[in-house]
Design a protein around this motif. Structure first.
Motif, PDB file in Angstrom:
ATOM      1  N   ILE A   1      -3.159   1.856  -5.898  1.00  0.00           N
ATOM      2  CA  ILE A   1      -3.547   0.292  -7.255  1.00  0.00           C
ATOM      3  C   ILE A   1      -3.593   1.484  -9.240  1.00  0.00           C
TER       4      ILE A   1
ATOM      5  N   VAL B   1      -1.909   0.935  -0.140  1.00  0.00           N
ATOM      6  CA  VAL B   1      -1.530   0.329  -0.649  1.00  0.00           C
ATOM      7  C   VAL B   1      -2.019   0.728  -2.516  1.00  0.00           C
TER       8      VAL B   1
ATOM      9  N   GLU C   1       0.093  -7.167  -3.740  1.00  0.00           N
ATOM     10  CA  GLU C   1       0.508  -6.148  -2.402  1.00  0.00           C
ATOM     11  C   GLU C   1      -1.134  -5.896  -2.406  1.00  0.00           C
ATOM     12  N   ALA C   2      -1.565  -5.421  -3.336  1.00  0.00           N
ATOM     13  CA  ALA C   2      -2.727  -4.697  -4.374  1.00  0.00           C
ATOM     14  C   ALA C   2      -3.762  -6.149  -4.055  1.00  0.00           C
TER      15      ALA C   2
ATOM     16  N   PHE D   1     -13.334   1.234  -6.812  1.00  0.00           N
ATOM     17  CA  PHE D   1     -13.097   0.090  -5.424  1.00  0.00           C
ATOM     18  C   PHE D   1     -13.534   0.241  -4.180  1.00  0.00           C
TER      19      PHE D   1
ATOM     20  N   PHE E   1      -3.806   0.287   6.952  1.00  0.00           N
ATOM     21  CA  PHE E   1      -2.964   0.007   6.789  1.00  0.00           C
ATOM     22  C   PHE E   1      -1.830   1.171   7.108  1.00  0.00           C
TER      23      PHE E   1
ATOM     24  N   GLU F   1     -11.346 -11.954   2.962  1.00  0.00           N
ATOM     25  CA  GLU F   1     -12.564 -10.829   1.990  1.00  0.00           C
ATOM     26  C   GLU F   1     -13.325 -11.616   3.203  1.00  0.00           C
TER      27      GLU F   1
ATOM     28  N   PHE G   1      -3.945  -8.094  -1.940  1.00  0.00           N
ATOM     29  CA  PHE G   1      -4.024  -8.730  -0.361  1.00  0.00           C
ATOM     30  C   PHE G   1      -5.053  -7.019   0.005  1.00  0.00           C
ATOM     31  N   TYR G   2      -4.776  -6.173  -0.705  1.00  0.00           N
ATOM     32  CA  TYR G   2      -5.118  -4.983  -0.331  1.00  0.00           C
ATOM     33  C   TYR G   2      -7.202  -5.005  -0.698  1.00  0.00           C
ATOM     34  N   LEU G   3      -7.224  -4.928  -1.424  1.00  0.00           N
ATOM     35  CA  LEU G   3      -8.140  -5.049  -1.952  1.00  0.00           C
ATOM     36  C   LEU G   3      -9.545  -6.382  -1.292  1.00  0.00           C
ATOM     37  N   ARG G   4      -8.386  -7.445  -1.116  1.00  0.00           N
ATOM     38  CA  ARG G   4      -9.270  -8.444  -0.454  1.00  0.00           C
ATOM     39  C   ARG G   4      -9.571  -8.398   1.356  1.00  0.00           C
TER      40      ARG G   4
END
Lengths: 431, 251
Positions: B92, B90, A374-375, B100, B86, B75, A377-380
């Motif tokens: 992190i 999420v 999940e993390a 980030f 979202f 990406e 995908f969030y970053l990508r």
């Protein structure tokens, strides 16, 4: 194995080693050899060696290990102002070392000091190791005390102005190095010790650290990136009141690494933190075995071990906190975690608490997991490429162990090594 | 801007079909809203467009300014200008919010062949934008979304959107979990980004959000398809009568 066979194996193991029994060191070596003879070499059946096969450490000659070309990467700690003591395959290299002189610190080589009749190290050498043999046998440490031909004896009486840095080069394919260091931190004194490099094809090292009231010892080591090397290391520490001990180890690769840390909190209000970050890709076996004994009131101990494993690498953690009767208000914490980057790797953990005092706070946790999808995908989804995103998440996983390094510049250096390793080892797995 | 034609999607792991021939065009500069009952496939649509795993496209297409979105890694979709706010941002642990955001901004620039933003320049811009969203410096230092309240997480999404300056913004139930004041703040943030070259697809259950973010077009989605399309008045109709009437008309 029958008794005779065990004796034979031990005899073969030590046959090629010298026992230079002179001066103050003579009796101490004899005692260590006696301990070793009683214990014998460890076997796979020993509970303490259940997860790690000692065969390569037991053999009479070391398995060959070719020296490693680290490519263009600058050695770790290169940018840090420090006093350098260099060893090549376990032999002191005077030309490459700095003068062994530092204000507030006495530095001797074991080979030079051992012929004297008396030496301050008499109260340390083999003593902490011997105390650490109860309740668990540590035969490679006894072997080291008996036979180590070289080491550094460091007595710190003030605040050392810069770290002492031991650099261990590995050049010979068949080197079998044994080093034994003793460090005595006097009342209120303070030292940072850096260690780096693989040292030899097979390396056995013991450090004994005796910290007096209010003394402080900070230890950061990077064990080198050699793929083939085998290493067994022990750190024995004894802390008086209000003393501080902090140790961080970075281990990348290595066929076999067994790092034992044995800490005895004897004085009240002391603090001992032990941390490690290990990276393994392939035929890599890395074992952290830690034993911390609380004997006095209000001491804090903390273990933070993180391992990143892929392509068949194996991580082991055996960690114990023993709280003796009377060690009230103990604060003990133990964390061991593995991040498996594929399905081939494994992490074996044995966390233990043994508590005989009734007013203590002790916790332990051990987890094994994969990268959080999940993390990732969030970053990508924010435009971060997969590799970068994975590196960010792996470094985030390791962050709590790196946080145990006090010096910001050293922590940055270690973090950069980790990033480089991750960049070299494309960890996106088979997918 | 965004063209979705006859999109069919099923779950990768099981034979459950979720999108069943969805067609939707969002021209440049327009704000479109998608409303629909629970389980109609709204969130799946946002995930499939942004490239989340676990779904299989069995038919149809989705393009952003003519480029095939479905062929791209997540990406690359982001670098091409797609942004998903979202529904559940999420957490992190261990990755700082500022790190980030800067990594994301520069990664996109690098992918597009643009120069990276310097640390100083980035800091100045992010401070400015964070201020209007009432995001303080302390929030920027914390790990991404860790310990953030529901409202803080949504404001953080809008801040990312403001920093990344996407062309096509998908807002997945950005109003869920927000109180009246937070909804106003978030909506103001979105409205400030409205521009001729930027489009929005606003997924919501409630007309309420559309009082703040005024849509040009409203779509009603049910059972994996768009079943009705109209102006802003369609949202009011749903608010007053629910979905039952519309669903009945279609059937």
């Amino acid at each position: 194995m029958a008794m005779a066979a065990l004796q034979q194996a031990l005899a073969a193991r030590i046959a090629g080693l010298d026992l230079p029994a002179t001066g103050w060191l003579g009796p101490l070596r004899a005692e260590a050899l006696a301990r070793l003879s009683v214990q014998g070499l460890p076997g796979k059946r020993d509970e303490y060696w259940r997860y790690t096969d000692p065969a390569a450490l037991n053999s009479a000659t070391p398995p060959r290990a070719s020296a490693f070309d680290s490519g263009g990467e600058a050695p770790v700690f290169d940018g840090i102002d420090r006093l350098k003591i260099v060893f090549v395959d376990g032999v002191f290299d005077a030309a490459a070392s700095d003068d062994l002189a530092l204000a507030g610190v006495e530095i001797d080589l074991l080979s030079r000091a051992m012929t004297a009749d008396i030496h301050w190290a008499q109260g340390v050498y083999g003593r902490l190791e011997a105390a650490g043999q109860v309740p668990v046998n540590r035969p490679f440490a006894a072997l080291n005390s008996a036979f180590a031909p070289e080491g550094v004896l460091i007595r710190v009486t003030g605040k050392a102005v810069k770290p002492i840095s031991m650099i261990y080069h590995h050049k010979s394919d068949s080197s079998d190095a044994i080093l034994h260091h003793c460090i005595k931190i006097e009342t209120g004194a303070d030292l940072t010790l850096l260690e780096n490099g693989p040292a030899a094809a097979r390396f056995n090292k013991v450090i004994e650290v005796d910290i007096a009231d209010g003394g402080s010892f900070h230890h950061i080591r990077a064990q080198g990136r050699d793929h083939d090397r085998r290493a067994v290391t022990h750190v024995f520490a004894r802390l008086a009141a209000k003393a501080r001990f902090k140790s961080f180890t970075l281990t990348a690769n290595g066929m076999l690494t067994r790092n034992e840390v044995v800490i005895d909190l004897q004085g009240s209000d002391s603090l001992a933190h032990v941390a490690g970050a290990a990276l393994g890709d392939g035929a890599f076996h890395h074992d952290d075995t830690v034993f911390i004994t609380h004997r006095a009131e209000r001491c804090e101990s903390r273990q933070v071990f993180k391992k990143v494993l892929k392509s068949g690498a194996v991580g082991v953690f055996q960690g114990k906190i023993l709280v003796q009767q009377g060690a009230q208000k103990t604060d003990g914490y133990q964390l061991s975690q593995a991040l498996l980057l594929d399905d081939d790797s494994q992490f074996l953990a044995k966390p233990e608490l043994e508590i005989y005092a009734d007013d203590v706070k002790c916790s332990h946790g051990s987890t094994t997991g994969a990268i959080d999808e999940e993390a990732l995908f969030y970053l990508r989804a924010r435009g971060v490429p997969r590799k970068t995103a994975e590196s960010l998440l792996v470094l985030a996983f390791l962050a709590e162990s790196i946080a145990e390094i006090d010096d910001a510049a050293i922590a940055d250096d270690i973090r950069a090594r980790l990033e480089n390793w991750l960049a070299r080892h494309d960890h996106s797995g088979a997918a | 801007m965004l063209k979705i034609n006859n999109l069919h999607v099923k779950l990768e792991e099981e034979d459950k079909v979720i999108l069943k021939g969805l067609t939707l065009h969002v021209p440049a500069g327009e704000v479109h809203a998608i409303m629909g009952p629970n389980g109609s496939g709204k969130s799946t649509l946002s995930y499939v467009l942004s490239g989340k795993g676990g779904y299989t496209v069995t038919a149809g297409s989705a393009t952003l300014e003519g480029a095939d979105l479905l062929e791209m890694e997540p990406e690359h979709r982001a670098a091409a200008g797609l942004f998903l706010a979202f529904q559940y941002p999420v957490e992190i642990p261990g990755v700082g919010n500022m790190t980030f955001l800067r990594t994301a901004v520069n990664a996109q620039r690098k992918t597009r062949g643009e120069p990276e933003m310097s640390a100083g320049e980035f800091l100045k811009v992010v401070r400015d934008k964070a201020k209007t969203l009432k995001i303080d410096a302390e929030m920027m230092k914390r790990p991404v979304n860790v310990g953030f309240s529901g409202g803080e997480k949504k404001r953080n999404e809008i801040l990312q959107m403001a920093m990344l300056e996407p062309k096509m913004c998908i807002l997945d139930e950005t109003d869920s979990g927000l109180d009246v004041d937070a909804m106003k703040l978030v909506s103001d943030g979105v409205n400030a980004l409205r521009a001729p070259g930027r489009s929005f697809l606003v997924i919501t259950h409630y007309q309420r959000l559309l009082d703040h973010i005024k849509p040009d077009v409203v779509h009603i989605m049910a059972d994996g398809r768009i079943i009705r399309t109209g102006g802003p008045e369609l949202a009011l109709e749903v608010e007053q009568n629910g979905y039952a009437d519309i669903l009945a008309q279609v059937q």
